[in-house]
Design a protein around this motif. Structure first.
Motif, PDB file in Angstrom:
ATOM      1  N   SER A   1       0.814  -1.218   0.000  1.00 37.60           N
ATOM      2  CA  SER A   1       0.000   0.000   0.000  1.00 37.60           C
ATOM      3  C   SER A   1       0.843   1.262   0.000  1.00 37.60           C
ATOM      4  CB  SER A   1      -0.920   0.011   1.228  1.00 37.60           C
ATOM      5  OG  SER A   1      -0.170   0.128   2.428  1.00 37.60           O
ATOM      6  N   ARG A   2       2.123   1.134   0.381  1.00 34.44           N
ATOM      7  CA  ARG A   2       2.998   2.298   0.428  1.00 34.44           C
ATOM      8  C   ARG A   2       4.068   2.282  -0.657  1.00 34.44           C
ATOM      9  NH1 ARG A   2       2.139   5.386   4.786  1.00 34.44           N
ATOM     10  NH2 ARG A   2       0.785   4.507   6.387  1.00 34.44           N
ATOM     11  N   LEU A   3       4.093   1.259  -1.502  1.00 32.52           N
ATOM     12  CA  LEU A   3       5.072   1.172  -2.592  1.00 32.52           C
ATOM     13  C   LEU A   3       4.397   1.563  -3.901  1.00 32.52           C
ATOM     14  CD1 LEU A   3       6.902  -2.167  -1.726  1.00 32.52           C
ATOM     15  CD2 LEU A   3       7.896   0.116  -1.617  1.00 32.52           C
ATOM     16  N   LYS A   4       4.572   2.806  -4.312  1.00 33.28           N
ATOM     17  CA  LYS A   4       3.907   3.264  -5.522  1.00 33.28           C
ATOM     18  C   LYS A   4       4.590   2.765  -6.791  1.00 33.28           C
ATOM     19  CE  LYS A   4       1.864   7.382  -3.477  1.00 33.28           C
ATOM     20  NZ  LYS A   4       1.649   8.841  -3.592  1.00 33.28           N
ATOM     21  N   SER A   5       5.854   2.347  -6.689  1.00 35.39           N
ATOM     22  CA  SER A   5       6.593   1.936  -7.875  1.00 35.39           C
ATOM     23  C   SER A   5       6.643   0.421  -8.051  1.00 35.39           C
ATOM     24  CB  SER A   5       8.026   2.476  -7.815  1.00 35.39           C
ATOM     25  OG  SER A   5       8.698   1.972  -6.676  1.00 35.39           O
TER      26      SER A   5
ATOM     27  N   ALA B   1       9.554   3.557   2.078  1.00 39.09           N
ATOM     28  CA  ALA B   1       8.146   3.297   2.371  1.00 39.09           C
ATOM     29  C   ALA B   1       7.956   2.915   3.836  1.00 39.09           C
ATOM     30  CB  ALA B   1       7.614   2.197   1.466  1.00 39.09           C
ATOM     31  N   GLN B   2       8.906   2.181   4.400  1.00 36.81           N
ATOM     32  CA  GLN B   2       8.798   1.798   5.802  1.00 36.81           C
ATOM     33  C   GLN B   2       8.944   3.001   6.729  1.00 36.81           C
ATOM     34  OE1 GLN B   2      11.906  -1.393   5.693  1.00 36.81           O
ATOM     35  NE2 GLN B   2      10.252  -2.640   6.527  1.00 36.81           N
ATOM     36  N   VAL B   3       9.860   3.898   6.377  1.00 37.19           N
ATOM     37  CA  VAL B   3      10.027   5.105   7.181  1.00 37.19           C
ATOM     38  C   VAL B   3       8.750   5.940   7.119  1.00 37.19           C
ATOM     39  CG1 VAL B   3      11.364   7.226   7.453  1.00 37.19           C
ATOM     40  CG2 VAL B   3      12.519   5.096   6.872  1.00 37.19           C
ATOM     41  N   GLY B   4       8.110   5.989   5.941  1.00 34.51           N
ATOM     42  CA  GLY B   4       6.839   6.684   5.823  1.00 34.51           C
ATOM     43  C   GLY B   4       5.776   6.082   6.724  1.00 34.51           C
ATOM     44  N   ARG B   5       5.745   4.735   6.799  1.00 34.45           N
ATOM     45  CA  ARG B   5       4.783   4.069   7.688  1.00 34.45           C
ATOM     46  C   ARG B   5       5.039   4.448   9.137  1.00 34.45           C
ATOM     47  NH1 ARG B   5       5.741   0.223  10.858  1.00 34.45           N
ATOM     48  NH2 ARG B   5       7.560  -0.596   9.739  1.00 34.45           N
ATOM     49  N   ILE B   6       6.293   4.438   9.543  1.00 33.87           N
ATOM     50  CA  ILE B   6       6.642   4.785  10.926  1.00 33.87           C
ATOM     51  C   ILE B   6       6.218   6.222  11.232  1.00 33.87           C
ATOM     52  CG2 ILE B   6       8.600   5.243  12.455  1.00 33.87           C
ATOM     53  CD1 ILE B   6      10.004   2.837  11.134  1.00 33.87           C
ATOM     54  N   ALA B   7       6.494   7.133  10.295  1.00 33.21           N
ATOM     55  CA  ALA B   7       6.140   8.540  10.507  1.00 33.21           C
ATOM     56  C   ALA B   7       4.627   8.723  10.615  1.00 33.21           C
ATOM     57  CB  ALA B   7       6.698   9.394   9.373  1.00 33.21           C
ATOM     58  N   ALA B   8       3.872   7.942   9.843  1.00 36.47           N
ATOM     59  CA  ALA B   8       2.418   8.106   9.804  1.00 36.47           C
ATOM     60  C   ALA B   8       1.706   7.375  10.930  1.00 36.47           C
ATOM     61  CB  ALA B   8       1.885   7.610   8.459  1.00 36.47           C
ATOM     62  N   THR B   9       2.409   6.485  11.616  1.00 38.80           N
ATOM     63  CA  THR B   9       1.758   5.696  12.667  1.00 38.80           C
ATOM     64  C   THR B   9       2.453   5.885  14.014  1.00 38.80           C
ATOM     65  OG1 THR B   9       3.085   3.753  11.996  1.00 38.80           O
ATOM     66  CG2 THR B   9       0.873   3.974  11.042  1.00 38.80           C
TER      67      THR B   9
ATOM     68  N   ALA C   1      17.950   9.447   4.323  1.00 40.71           N
ATOM     69  CA  ALA C   1      17.428  10.396   5.289  1.00 40.71           C
ATOM     70  C   ALA C   1      16.132  10.973   4.742  1.00 40.71           C
ATOM     71  CB  ALA C   1      18.441  11.511   5.546  1.00 40.71           C
ATOM     72  N   GLU C   2      15.164  11.183   5.632  1.00 39.94           N
ATOM     73  CA  GLU C   2      13.856  11.718   5.239  1.00 39.94           C
ATOM     74  C   GLU C   2      13.494  12.883   6.151  1.00 39.94           C
ATOM     75  OE1 GLU C   2      12.635  10.312   2.516  1.00 39.94           O
ATOM     76  OE2 GLU C   2      14.130   8.695   2.578  1.00 39.94           O
ATOM     77  N   LEU C   3      13.037  13.965   5.532  1.00 41.76           N
ATOM     78  CA  LEU C   3      12.549  15.138   6.247  1.00 41.76           C
ATOM     79  C   LEU C   3      11.036  15.171   6.047  1.00 41.76           C
ATOM     80  CD1 LEU C   3      14.178  18.676   6.060  1.00 41.76           C
ATOM     81  CD2 LEU C   3      11.766  18.309   6.497  1.00 41.76           C
ATOM     82  N   ILE C   4      10.290  14.886   7.089  1.00 40.79           N
ATOM     83  CA  ILE C   4       8.848  14.660   6.970  1.00 40.79           C
ATOM     84  C   ILE C   4       8.088  15.834   7.578  1.00 40.79           C
ATOM     85  CG2 ILE C   4       6.963  13.136   7.687  1.00 40.79           C
ATOM     86  CD1 ILE C   4       9.395  10.960   7.741  1.00 40.79           C
ATOM     87  N   GLY C   5       7.137  16.347   6.807  1.00 42.06           N
ATOM     88  CA  GLY C   5       6.356  17.482   7.248  1.00 42.06           C
ATOM     89  C   GLY C   5       6.520  18.694   6.368  1.00 42.06           C
ATOM     90  N   SER C   6       7.428  18.607   5.387  1.00 45.24           N
ATOM     91  CA  SER C   6       7.639  19.726   4.478  1.00 45.24           C
ATOM     92  C   SER C   6       8.216  19.212   3.165  1.00 45.24           C
ATOM     93  CB  SER C   6       8.604  20.749   5.083  1.00 45.24           C
ATOM     94  OG  SER C   6       8.904  21.766   4.148  1.00 45.24           O
TER      95      SER C   6
ATOM     96  N   ARG D   1      -1.336   9.198   5.457  1.00 42.66           N
ATOM     97  CA  ARG D   1      -1.670   9.017   6.870  1.00 42.66           C
ATOM     98  C   ARG D   1      -2.757   7.957   7.035  1.00 42.66           C
ATOM     99  NH1 ARG D   1      -1.973  14.965   6.808  1.00 42.66           N
ATOM    100  NH2 ARG D   1      -0.093  15.884   7.755  1.00 42.66           N
ATOM    101  N   ALA D   2      -3.011   7.597   8.277  1.00 41.84           N
ATOM    102  CA  ALA D   2      -4.013   6.562   8.569  1.00 41.84           C
ATOM    103  C   ALA D   2      -5.407   6.971   8.114  1.00 41.84           C
ATOM    104  CB  ALA D   2      -4.002   6.244  10.066  1.00 41.84           C
ATOM    105  N   ASP D   3      -5.688   8.279   8.130  1.00 45.45           N
ATOM    106  CA  ASP D   3      -7.019   8.736   7.730  1.00 45.45           C
ATOM    107  C   ASP D   3      -7.148   8.983   6.231  1.00 45.45           C
ATOM    108  OD1 ASP D   3      -5.542  11.017   7.357  1.00 45.45           O
ATOM    109  OD2 ASP D   3      -6.604  12.235   8.848  1.00 45.45           O
ATOM    110  N   GLY D   4      -6.100   8.637   5.477  1.00 48.76           N
ATOM    111  CA  GLY D   4      -6.131   8.814   4.033  1.00 48.76           C
ATOM    112  C   GLY D   4      -5.612  10.140   3.546  1.00 48.76           C
ATOM    113  N   SER D   5      -5.369  11.082   4.445  1.00 47.04           N
ATOM    114  CA  SER D   5      -4.799  12.369   4.041  1.00 47.04           C
ATOM    115  C   SER D   5      -3.305  12.214   3.759  1.00 47.04           C
ATOM    116  CB  SER D   5      -5.034  13.416   5.124  1.00 47.04           C
ATOM    117  OG  SER D   5      -4.383  13.044   6.337  1.00 47.04           O
ATOM    118  N   GLU D   6      -2.717  13.229   3.155  1.00 46.71           N
ATOM    119  CA  GLU D   6      -1.315  13.165   2.764  1.00 46.71           C
ATOM    120  C   GLU D   6      -0.476  14.148   3.567  1.00 46.71           C
ATOM    121  OE1 GLU D   6      -0.987  13.713  -1.432  1.00 46.71           O
ATOM    122  OE2 GLU D   6      -1.680  11.676  -1.895  1.00 46.71           O
TER     123      GLU D   6
END
Length: 376
Positions: free
Chosen positions: A56-60, A86-94, A130-135, A297-302
Motif C-alpha cells: 500500500s505504500r510502494l507506488k513503484s 516506504a517503511q520510514v513513511g509508515r513509521i512517521a504516519a503511525t 534520510a527523510e525530512l517529513i512534514g515539508s 496518513r491513517a485517515d487517508g490524508s497526505e
C-alpha cells in the motif's frame, strides 16, 4: 536428484567478506554520522512486513514484484522490503504521528528485489538514507540535497554530479498551458524519455509543443535558460518551479556538477514536484536519488516529505572505506596493559593462542615487541 553444492547462494545474493564487509560498515557510519549531525535520528524497520501493508505504500512496485512468504504464525503473506523509504513513511504516519514536525529520520539496511537488471545484477542492495517529513518546500529541498552531498563527501566520494528533474511537470503542463488528450500523455512521456524529437512531433500538434523540453536537458545553467524561455512563452506558468530549481542549485559548491533533465521519470514514480539523481565519476548509473513526495496518513490524508536514498554497493566494491586497518599481532605472554593502550590508540590487536601462529599470515602489519609495535 540434483545435489546443490555446499555454500551456493541464490542468484543475485552474495557474501561480503573482509575487508569489504568492514568497508561497508565504515561507509555507513560516515554517512549516518553526517546526517545525524544535521539532526536526523535513526530508525530501524524490520526486514519483512505484511504484504498488504508494504504494498500500500510502494507506488513503484506491485505485490508480484516482491519476494514473499507465508508467516507461519499469522498465516498472512509477508514481503521482504525492496525499499526502506516506504517503511520510514509508515513509521512517521503511525508510531511517530504525534511527533513534532518537521521530523528528521535516517536509516540503513539491506533491501531485496525479486528481480535484478543488467546494470545492477545483484538482488540484495544496501540502502542508506534520510527523510525530512512534514515539508516539501524549497528550503527542505535545499537541506536534503546538501546533506546528501556532504554525506558522500564525508565518505570520500568525489566527482559528484546532481541531476535535477521535475517528475510531475508533464502532468502539470498537460492539465494547463499545454493540454493533451488523456491517451497522448503516456506517449509524450515515452518520447521525451527517449529524447526522440521526430517521434514526439509525429504524435500530434499538441505533443509537438513539448519539443522545447528535450532542448531543456543538459548542463544546468544552459538547460535552465532554455526552460526559462519556454516558461516565458507559457506566460510564466512554471514560475514557481523555475524559482525552486534556482534556489536549490544556488548553495551547491562549485566542485559539484549540476545537470537538468526536466522530464526524467525513471525511478521517480512517487516523487511529485522535485527529484534528483546522484552520480559519481567512474561509476556507471546512479548511486542515489531523492526528492519530494507524500506520505499517506491513517485517515487517508497526505503529509509532504523530502528525502534521499543512497545505494553505495558500487562504492564499497570499488574500495571506498577500505583503508587497511592497523593490525597488531600480540605474541604469547604479551603486555596486556600495553595492548589495551594500543587498542585505545586505534590499533586492532590479534592475540596468539599458540606458539605456532604467524602474525603475517593473520594479516597483521605489525607485531608487539615488548612495548613497541614493529613492522613485519
Amino acid at each position: 536428484m540434483t545435489t546443490i553444492p555446499s555454500g551456493l547462494l541464490p542468484e543475485g545474493l552474495s557474501d561480503r567478506l573482509p575487508p569489504l564487509a568492514e568497508a561497508s560498515a565504515w561507509l555507513a557510519r560516515r554517512v549516518l554520522d553526517t546526517v545525524a549531525s544535521h539532526g536526523y535520528e535513526r530508525v530501524m524497520p524490520p526486514i519483512a512486513e505484511f504484504e498488504d501493508t508494504l504494498v500500500s505504500r510502494l507506488k513503484s512496485m506491485k505485490a508480484q514484484d516482491l519476494v514473499r512468504a507465508i508467516d507461519p504464525v499469522s498465516q498472512r503473506s509477508l514481503a521482504l522490503r525492496p525499499d526502506m523509504t516506504a517503511q520510514v513513511g509508515r513509521i512517521a504516519a503511525t508510531r511517530l504521528a504525534a511527533a513534532p514536525r518537521p521530523l528528521r529520520l535516517s536509516y540503513a539496511g539491506p533491501v531485496i528485489r525479486l528481480r535484478a537488471n543488467q546494470l545492477r545484477p545483484e538482488r540484495e542492495r544496501f540502502q542508506i538514507g534520510a527523510e525530512l517529513i512534514g515539508s516539501d518546500s524549497v528550503a527542505a529541498a535545499v537541506e536534503i540535497v546538501n546533506v546528501a552531498i556532504e554525506a558522500l563527501q564525508a565518505a570520500g566520494v568525489t566527482g559528484i554530479t546532481i541531476d535535477f528533474t521535475l517528475p510531475d511537470l508533464i502532468d502539470a503542463l498537460a492539465a494547463g498551458p499545454l493540454p493533451l488528450a488523456p491517451e497522448e500523455i503516456e506517449a509524450v512521456r515515452a518520447e521525451l524519455d527517449a529524447k526522440d524529437a521526430g517521434a514526439l512531433a509525429a504524435i500530434s500538434p499538441a505533443a509537438a509543443a513539448y519539443l522545447p523540453l528535450i532542448e531543456g536537458t543538459g548542463p544546468f545553467h544552459a538547460a535552465m535558460e532554455r526552460l526559462e524561455a519556454l516558461n516565458a512563452d507559457l506566460g510564466g506558468a512554471i514560475d514557481s518551479r523555475i524559482a525552486g530549481l534556482r534556489a536549490i542549485a544556488k548553495p551547491i559548491g562549485w566542485d559539484i556538477s549540476l545537470t537538468l533533465d526536466p522530464t526524467e521519470r525513471h525511478g521517480f514514480e512517487y516523487q511529485n514536484w522535485f527529484g534528483f539523481s546522484i552520480f559519481a565519476e567512474g561509476f556507471t548509473g546512479e548511486i542515489g536519488r531523492g526528492g519530494s513526495y507524500a506520505i499517506i496518513r491513517a485517515d487517508g490524508s497526505e503529509e509532504p516529505a523530502m528525502g534521499f536514498s543512497l545505494y553505495p554497493d558500487p562504492l564499497i566494491d570499488a574500495g571506498f572505506g577500505g583503508e587497511a586497518p592497523r593490525r597488531l599481532f600480540l605474541p604469547l605472554h604479551h603486555d596486556a596493559a600495553r595492548a589495551a593502550q594500543l587498542r585505545a590508540e586505534g590499533w586492532q590487536t590479534v592475540a596468539a593462542l599458540t606458539p605456532q601462529e604467524n602474525g603475517e599470515a593473520l594479516r597483521c602489519s605489525h607485531w608487539l615487541d615488548g612495548t613497541e609495535p614493529r613492522p613485519y
